[in-house]
Scaffold this motif. Structure first.
Motif, PDB file in Angstrom:
ATOM      1  N   THR A 124       0.829  -1.204   0.000  1.00  0.00           N
ATOM      2  CA  THR A 124       0.000   0.000   0.000  1.00  0.00           C
ATOM      3  C   THR A 124       0.864   1.255   0.000  1.00  0.00           C
ATOM      4  OG1 THR A 124      -1.766  -1.165   1.171  1.00  0.00           O
ATOM      5  CG2 THR A 124      -1.804   1.249   1.233  1.00  0.00           C
ATOM      6  N   ARG A 125       1.886   1.261   0.836  1.00  0.00           N
ATOM      7  CA  ARG A 125       2.799   2.413   0.880  1.00  0.00           C
ATOM      8  C   ARG A 125       3.502   2.605  -0.460  1.00  0.00           C
ATOM      9  NH1 ARG A 125       7.144   1.281   4.702  1.00  0.00           N
ATOM     10  NH2 ARG A 125       7.813   3.408   4.189  1.00  0.00           N
ATOM     11  N   LEU A 126       3.927   1.494  -1.068  1.00  0.00           N
ATOM     12  CA  LEU A 126       4.623   1.568  -2.348  1.00  0.00           C
ATOM     13  C   LEU A 126       3.704   2.128  -3.429  1.00  0.00           C
ATOM     14  CD1 LEU A 126       7.124   0.957  -4.070  1.00  0.00           C
ATOM     15  CD2 LEU A 126       6.269  -1.386  -4.345  1.00  0.00           C
ATOM     16  N   ALA A 127       2.456   1.656  -3.476  1.00  0.00           N
ATOM     17  CA  ALA A 127       1.510   2.155  -4.473  1.00  0.00           C
ATOM     18  C   ALA A 127       1.279   3.651  -4.302  1.00  0.00           C
ATOM     19  CB  ALA A 127       0.189   1.399  -4.367  1.00  0.00           C
ATOM     20  N   GLU A 128       1.137   4.087  -3.055  1.00  0.00           N
ATOM     21  CA  GLU A 128       0.926   5.514  -2.790  1.00  0.00           C
ATOM     22  C   GLU A 128       2.144   6.333  -3.195  1.00  0.00           C
ATOM     23  OE1 GLU A 128       0.004   5.546   1.324  1.00  0.00           O
ATOM     24  OE2 GLU A 128      -2.104   4.960   1.043  1.00  0.00           O
ATOM     25  N   LEU A 130       4.403   5.561  -5.533  1.00  0.00           N
ATOM     26  CA  LEU A 130       4.492   5.611  -6.990  1.00  0.00           C
ATOM     27  C   LEU A 130       3.482   6.611  -7.550  1.00  0.00           C
ATOM     28  CD1 LEU A 130       4.880   1.811  -7.826  1.00  0.00           C
ATOM     29  CD2 LEU A 130       6.657   3.557  -7.870  1.00  0.00           C
ATOM     30  N   ARG A 131       2.284   6.620  -6.978  1.00  0.00           N
ATOM     31  CA  ARG A 131       1.263   7.572  -7.430  1.00  0.00           C
ATOM     32  C   ARG A 131       1.703   9.012  -7.150  1.00  0.00           C
ATOM     33  NH1 ARG A 131      -2.853   5.847  -4.479  1.00  0.00           N
ATOM     34  NH2 ARG A 131      -3.142   4.124  -5.934  1.00  0.00           N
ATOM     35  N   THR A 132       2.323   9.218  -5.998  1.00  0.00           N
ATOM     36  CA  THR A 132       2.795  10.560  -5.640  1.00  0.00           C
ATOM     37  C   THR A 132       3.866  11.039  -6.616  1.00  0.00           C
ATOM     38  OG1 THR A 132       2.312  10.204  -3.298  1.00  0.00           O
ATOM     39  CG2 THR A 132       3.891  11.948  -3.844  1.00  0.00           C
ATOM     40  N   VAL A 133       4.785  10.155  -6.978  1.00  0.00           N
ATOM     41  CA  VAL A 133       5.841  10.508  -7.932  1.00  0.00           C
ATOM     42  C   VAL A 133       5.223  10.939  -9.256  1.00  0.00           C
ATOM     43  CG1 VAL A 133       7.741   9.599  -9.313  1.00  0.00           C
ATOM     44  CG2 VAL A 133       7.622   9.079  -6.877  1.00  0.00           C
ATOM     45  N   ARG A 134       4.264  10.159  -9.746  1.00  0.00           N
ATOM     46  CA  ARG A 134       3.641  10.498 -11.027  1.00  0.00           C
ATOM     47  C   ARG A 134       2.900  11.824 -10.958  1.00  0.00           C
ATOM     48  NH1 ARG A 134       0.643   5.719 -14.052  1.00  0.00           N
ATOM     49  NH2 ARG A 134       0.520   7.456 -15.503  1.00  0.00           N
TER      50      ARG A 134
END
Length: 310
Positions: A124-128, A130-134
């Motif tokens: 969950t942290r990783l998905a968030e 990656l979304r933040t980077v994009r």
């Protein structure tokens, strides 16, 4: 954050990707660019060569050489564009779709192996992250069609299909809970028993979030595929998501050997009906009915896959 921070992360991530792609097994016998072209064609079945060039930022001559090679190997077919005779439409053959599916399966297995050692909370942290980077690096620009990815459903996605169909149709057309019950039964039947060679679900994803879906299942009539539960979230409309989802169903049904694709809809779904017409569907029958708390006019549509190929 400094330039060195970004470069350090790039080196780290490059090493991670390199570890996944040992001896280029992910792409063999293709180059990375050739694999990317196959990917784009598999996820946008009605692509022109000019669209491919723009999406991938490729030199026209380089892309032409790749497509010539693919055509010689029986992976693609080229024909005049239906909308602009100066353009060339590029579509995958049955062999091309099988090749693209094999490359996608390899990539999924590799990334799955990487994530296998990551716990649920960290995922969950990783998905968030990656979304933040994009979001940050996109500099506030609006989403583009190429930002949308079509993928297979993941755990929880079938439940999302039920929830979003119920919520959107209630908000936009006033459908009652009967519609949610219908969608739940359709999705449950697929989840409990389906043939992956003949039936499939696609999820459209934008910035890590599902924004659309469609389903292709066997119809009661032998040799017919049925398109079901086409949906595009309001935030993703105008990006060609519905067109890609319908195109994915048609391409899959043709590759699976179906004779035709059928669907049932209601005439109030004007945007969806325009999509069906664009892909060659024809209205076969219509009948008024009382369903989902509304007086509706139901319509049956059909696409003859053999005639569409001619």
């Amino acid at each position: 954050m400094t330039v060195q921070d970004v470069r350090a992360f790039n080196r780290f991530y490059t090493n991670v990707i390199g570890a996944l792609d040992y001896s280029r097994h992910l792409y063999a016998p293709f180059t990375l660019t050739e694999s990317r072209v196959l990917y784009e064609l598999a996820h946008a079945p009605r692509t022109d060569a000019a669209d491919l060039r723009a999406q991938l930022s490729l030199d026209a001559g380089y892309l032409s050489r790749i497509l010539n090679k693919f055509e010689e190997d029986g992976l693609v077919e080229r024909s005049p564009s239906e909308t602009d005779p100066r353009r060339r439409r590029v579509t995958l053959t049955g062999r091309g779709r099988e090749t693209a599916a094999l490359l996608a399966e390899r990539a999924d297995r590799s990334v799955g192996a990487l994530l296998g050692g990551v716990g649920a909370a960290d995922r969950t942290r990783l998905a968030e992250a990656l979304r933040t980077v994009r979001e940050i690096l996109s500099d506030g620009r609006p989403p583009r069609p190429e930002d949308v990815v079509l993928r297979e459903p993941r755990p929880g996605d079938l439940g999302w299909i039920v929830q979003r169909n119920a919520a959107l149709y209630a908000a936009e057309y006033g459908f009652n809970a009967d519609y949610e019950g219908l969608v739940a039964r359709i999705v449950a039947d697929f989840g409990e028993d389906h043939d992956p060679h003949l039936e499939r679900v696609w999820i459209a994803e934008l910035d890590g979030r599902p924004v659309g879906c469609v389903m292709c299942v066997r119809d009661e009539a032998p040799g017919s595929a049925r398109l079901r539960l086409l949906l595009v979230e309001p935030e993703a409309r105008g990006l060609g998501v519905g067109d890609r989802l319908v195109g994915a169903v048609v391409g899959f049904a043709r590759g699976a050997g179906y004779r035709d694709v059928v669907l049932w809809t209601n005439d109030i779904l004007t945007a969806a009906r325009r999509l069906y017409l664009r892909h060659g569907f024809a209205l076969a029958a219509e009948k008024p009915h009382r369903s989902f708390g509304k007086d509706l006019n139901g319509q049956d549509w059909r696409l003859d896959l053999h005639r569409a190929r001619e």
